[in-house]
Design a protein around this motif. Structure first.
Motif, PDB file in Angstrom:
ATOM      1  N   VAL A 284      27.930  35.816  36.618  1.00 49.10           N
ATOM      2  CA  VAL A 284      28.809  36.939  36.323  1.00 49.10           C
ATOM      3  C   VAL A 284      28.868  37.862  37.538  1.00 49.10           C
ATOM      4  N   THR A 285      30.056  38.155  37.967  1.00 50.36           N
ATOM      5  CA  THR A 285      30.258  39.076  39.088  1.00 50.36           C
ATOM      6  C   THR A 285      31.271  40.149  38.694  1.00 50.36           C
ATOM      7  N   TRP A 286      31.160  41.301  39.366  1.00 51.23           N
ATOM      8  CA  TRP A 286      32.095  42.398  39.115  1.00 51.23           C
ATOM      9  C   TRP A 286      33.209  42.355  40.149  1.00 51.23           C
ATOM     10  N   GLN A 287      34.449  42.472  39.668  1.00 47.48           N
ATOM     11  CA  GLN A 287      35.599  42.491  40.555  1.00 47.48           C
ATOM     12  C   GLN A 287      36.432  43.742  40.289  1.00 47.48           C
ATOM     13  N   THR A 288      37.023  44.259  41.349  1.00 47.82           N
ATOM     14  CA  THR A 288      37.867  45.449  41.255  1.00 47.82           C
ATOM     15  C   THR A 288      39.337  45.046  41.307  1.00 47.82           C
ATOM     16  N   ASP A 289      40.097  45.548  40.340  1.00 46.00           N
ATOM     17  CA  ASP A 289      41.530  45.229  40.325  1.00 46.00           C
ATOM     18  C   ASP A 289      42.196  45.746  41.600  1.00 46.00           C
ATOM     19  N   PRO A 290      43.074  44.947  42.211  1.00 48.43           N
ATOM     20  CA  PRO A 290      43.786  45.413  43.411  1.00 48.43           C
ATOM     21  C   PRO A 290      44.786  46.506  43.065  1.00 48.43           C
ATOM     22  N   ARG A 291      45.100  47.321  44.060  1.00 53.23           N
ATOM     23  CA  ARG A 291      46.092  48.384  43.885  1.00 53.23           C
ATOM     24  C   ARG A 291      47.171  48.229  44.947  1.00 53.23           C
ATOM     25  N   GLN A 292      48.382  48.615  44.597  1.00 54.10           N
ATOM     26  CA  GLN A 292      49.503  48.506  45.527  1.00 54.10           C
ATOM     27  C   GLN A 292      49.545  49.738  46.423  1.00 54.10           C
ATOM     28  N   GLY A 293      48.695  49.736  47.442  1.00 51.78           N
ATOM     29  CA  GLY A 293      48.687  50.854  48.377  1.00 51.78           C
ATOM     30  C   GLY A 293      47.878  52.027  47.845  1.00 51.78           C
ATOM     31  N   TRP A 294      48.025  53.163  48.526  1.00 49.18           N
ATOM     32  CA  TRP A 294      47.282  54.383  48.202  1.00 49.18           C
ATOM     33  C   TRP A 294      48.087  55.146  47.147  1.00 49.18           C
ATOM     34  N   THR A 295      47.918  54.752  45.889  1.00 46.63           N
ATOM     35  CA  THR A 295      48.676  55.346  44.798  1.00 46.63           C
ATOM     36  C   THR A 295      47.863  56.438  44.120  1.00 46.63           C
ATOM     37  N   VAL A 296      48.566  57.465  43.632  1.00 49.65           N
ATOM     38  CA  VAL A 296      47.917  58.620  43.022  1.00 49.65           C
ATOM     39  C   VAL A 296      48.739  59.109  41.832  1.00 49.65           C
TER      40      VAL A 296
ATOM     41  N   ALA B 241      53.058  54.817  27.544  1.00 43.02           N
ATOM     42  CA  ALA B 241      53.159  55.227  28.940  1.00 43.02           C
ATOM     43  C   ALA B 241      51.892  55.933  29.415  1.00 43.02           C
ATOM     44  N   LEU B 242      51.232  56.686  28.524  1.00 45.88           N
ATOM     45  CA  LEU B 242      49.992  57.361  28.911  1.00 45.88           C
ATOM     46  C   LEU B 242      48.903  56.350  29.245  1.00 45.88           C
ATOM     47  N   ASP B 243      48.812  55.282  28.455  1.00 45.29           N
ATOM     48  CA  ASP B 243      47.827  54.232  28.750  1.00 45.29           C
ATOM     49  C   ASP B 243      48.081  53.630  30.130  1.00 45.29           C
ATOM     50  N   ALA B 244      49.342  53.360  30.449  1.00 47.84           N
ATOM     51  CA  ALA B 244      49.674  52.783  31.752  1.00 47.84           C
ATOM     52  C   ALA B 244      49.356  53.762  32.875  1.00 47.84           C
ATOM     53  N   TRP B 245      49.645  55.041  32.654  1.00 44.37           N
ATOM     54  CA  TRP B 245      49.381  56.070  33.674  1.00 44.37           C
ATOM     55  C   TRP B 245      47.882  56.200  33.953  1.00 44.37           C
ATOM     56  N   LEU B 246      47.080  56.210  32.893  1.00 44.92           N
ATOM     57  CA  LEU B 246      45.632  56.306  33.067  1.00 44.92           C
ATOM     58  C   LEU B 246      45.083  55.058  33.740  1.00 44.92           C
ATOM     59  N   ASP B 247      45.633  53.892  33.396  1.00 42.07           N
ATOM     60  CA  ASP B 247      45.177  52.648  34.011  1.00 42.07           C
ATOM     61  C   ASP B 247      45.467  52.634  35.508  1.00 42.07           C
ATOM     62  N   LEU B 248      46.623  53.166  35.902  1.00 42.19           N
ATOM     63  CA  LEU B 248      46.977  53.220  37.319  1.00 42.19           C
ATOM     64  C   LEU B 248      46.215  54.302  38.073  1.00 42.19           C
ATOM     65  N   SER B 249      45.692  55.281  37.342  1.00 41.18           N
ATOM     66  CA  SER B 249      45.054  56.437  37.984  1.00 41.18           C
ATOM     67  C   SER B 249      43.591  56.217  38.327  1.00 41.18           C
ATOM     68  N   ARG B 250      43.024  55.094  37.948  1.00 38.35           N
ATOM     69  CA  ARG B 250      41.591  54.880  38.162  1.00 38.35           C
ATOM     70  C   ARG B 250      41.359  53.527  38.826  1.00 38.35           C
ATOM     71  N   TRP B 251      40.139  53.357  39.326  1.00 33.98           N
ATOM     72  CA  TRP B 251      39.694  52.058  39.807  1.00 33.98           C
ATOM     73  C   TRP B 251      39.136  51.285  38.608  1.00 33.98           C
ATOM     74  N   ASN B 252      39.678  50.111  38.341  1.00 30.89           N
ATOM     75  CA  ASN B 252      39.252  49.293  37.210  1.00 30.89           C
ATOM     76  C   ASN B 252      38.341  48.160  37.692  1.00 30.89           C
ATOM     77  N   HIS B 253      37.114  48.117  37.166  1.00 30.22           N
ATOM     78  CA  HIS B 253      36.138  47.086  37.516  1.00 30.22           C
ATOM     79  C   HIS B 253      35.943  46.179  36.308  1.00 30.22           C
ATOM     80  N   ARG B 254      35.978  44.873  36.542  1.00 28.37           N
ATOM     81  CA  ARG B 254      35.864  43.904  35.452  1.00 28.37           C
ATOM     82  C   ARG B 254      34.780  42.879  35.757  1.00 28.37           C
ATOM     83  N   ALA B 255      34.067  42.491  34.688  1.00 26.75           N
ATOM     84  CA  ALA B 255      33.068  41.437  34.819  1.00 26.75           C
ATOM     85  C   ALA B 255      33.753  40.085  34.675  1.00 26.75           C
ATOM     86  N   VAL B 256      33.560  39.224  35.661  1.00 28.69           N
ATOM     87  CA  VAL B 256      34.192  37.908  35.668  1.00 28.69           C
ATOM     88  C   VAL B 256      33.102  36.839  35.713  1.00 28.69           C
TER      89      VAL B 256
END
Length: 333
Positions: free
Chosen positions: A238-250, A216-231
């Protein structure tokens, strides 16, 4: 996970609204791992303290509280991506000597508080309800809110602060919807904090498809940050993409869980209250979402209430019964 507390409501349930409260120097360090908006435990604590101040003779019982934030001004210095709190050194000894600085985060806020309350029969009249609403607003003006001071309205301000009001809850489904819409319009512009425990559960399930050891801590930390991935595309670019978020979550603290047994009053050295049983606890974290009040369909979507469970492994938790509706309610940020 949440159990609706406000069900099968008696006929004398009402909504108490304290609009546009200005709070100075509220606590911005909401837990050992989060900062920003004060913890919801602070508002439930205010609700409990307020009920005790009014006393049983006031004819009002507080059950839940909702918070809408209109303005947020963190007392920080910003240099690029680095932020530091504005700190002060205050005399602590009789000779004026000071101790080492203990970091204290502060924030100025403008809030609307919405309480679900139960009234006695003597308060069903319009005049009686307004008198009680004015009394509650007067009491709150002399209290601490999340460690901050409730400030009076600015003199000479071009807009007067709206008056507090206490209205009986509508009975029919359509009447309740119209009452909620009226309340939501009054709270605009602003954002309400709601619980999104469902996001934590779904992210953990998603992560375990590729990483079975995720917790659960891994999931909480993953949801708490902006995740950028190289695609990498088919042509090798190669381009960088940001994972979408479901609204303004905190990430938010939502209460405490027991670390020890319950000790008798006065048996633990250093406890501030020697007349109340004592227990060591640690913070419970979850996810919240800031959402515009006009997207809330029910009053219960806005309200937070306290729930305790267990004796040996006790939890003291702030609960909210918001459930995501249409895709517009959880628009991707």
């Amino acid at each position: 996970m949440n159990t609706p507390m406000i069900a099968d409501k008696p006929e004398h349930w009402a909504v108490l609204v304290l609009p546009r409260l200005r709070v100075q120097n509220a606590n911005a360090i909401s837990s050992p791992m989060t900062w920003g908006f004060p913890a919801m435990t602070a508002f439930l604590g205010l609700m409990t303290s307020l009920e005790r101040r009014l006393g049983a003779d006031a004819g009002i019982a507080f059950k839940a509280v909702g918070v809408v934030c209109h303005d947020f001004e963190a007392q920080v210095t910003t240099e690029g991506f680095t932020r530091a709190f504005h700190l002060t050194r205050n005399p602590v000894g009789a000779d004026g000597s000071t101790a080492g600085i203990v970091e204290e985060g502060r924030v100025h806020l403008e809030l609307t508080l919405v309480f679900s309350v139960r009234l006695s029969t003597a308060l069903l009249g319009d005049a009686e309800r307004q008198a009680l609403a004015d009394r509650v607003a007067h009491e709150v003006s002399g209290m601490r809110l999340a460690g901050g001071s409730v400030m009076p309205a600015l003199s000479g301000h071009r807009k007067r602060r709206p008056k507090p009001f206490l209205a009986l809850e509508a009975e029919g489904q359509e009447e309740q919807r119209l009452q909620m819409r009226k309340l939501a319009r009054m709270c605009l512009p602003g954002f309400a904090l709601v619980s999104r425990d469902d996001l934590l559960a779904s992210r953990l399930s998603q992560m375990r498809t590729t990483a079975p050891e995720a917790n659960a801590l891994d999931a909480w930390l993953d949801l708490s940050r902006w995740n950028h991935r190289a695609v990498q595309s088919d042509d090798g670019e190669v381009t960088w993409q940001t994972d979408p978020r479901q609204g303004w979550t905190v990430p938010i603290p939502v209460g405490y869980t027991a670390l020890s047994e319950l000790y008798a009053p006065g048996t633990v050295n250093g406890a501030r209250d020697t007349k109340t049983p004592f227990r060591f606890v640690e913070t419970i974290w979850s996810m919240g979402q800031w959402i515009s009040p006009h997207r809330l369909k029910r009053l219960d979507d806005l309200l937070w209430y306290a729930r305790t469970e267990g004796e040996k492994q006790a939890t003291y938790r702030c609960c909210n019964d918001y459930t995501p509706g249409t895709p517009a309610d959880t628009a991707t940020a």
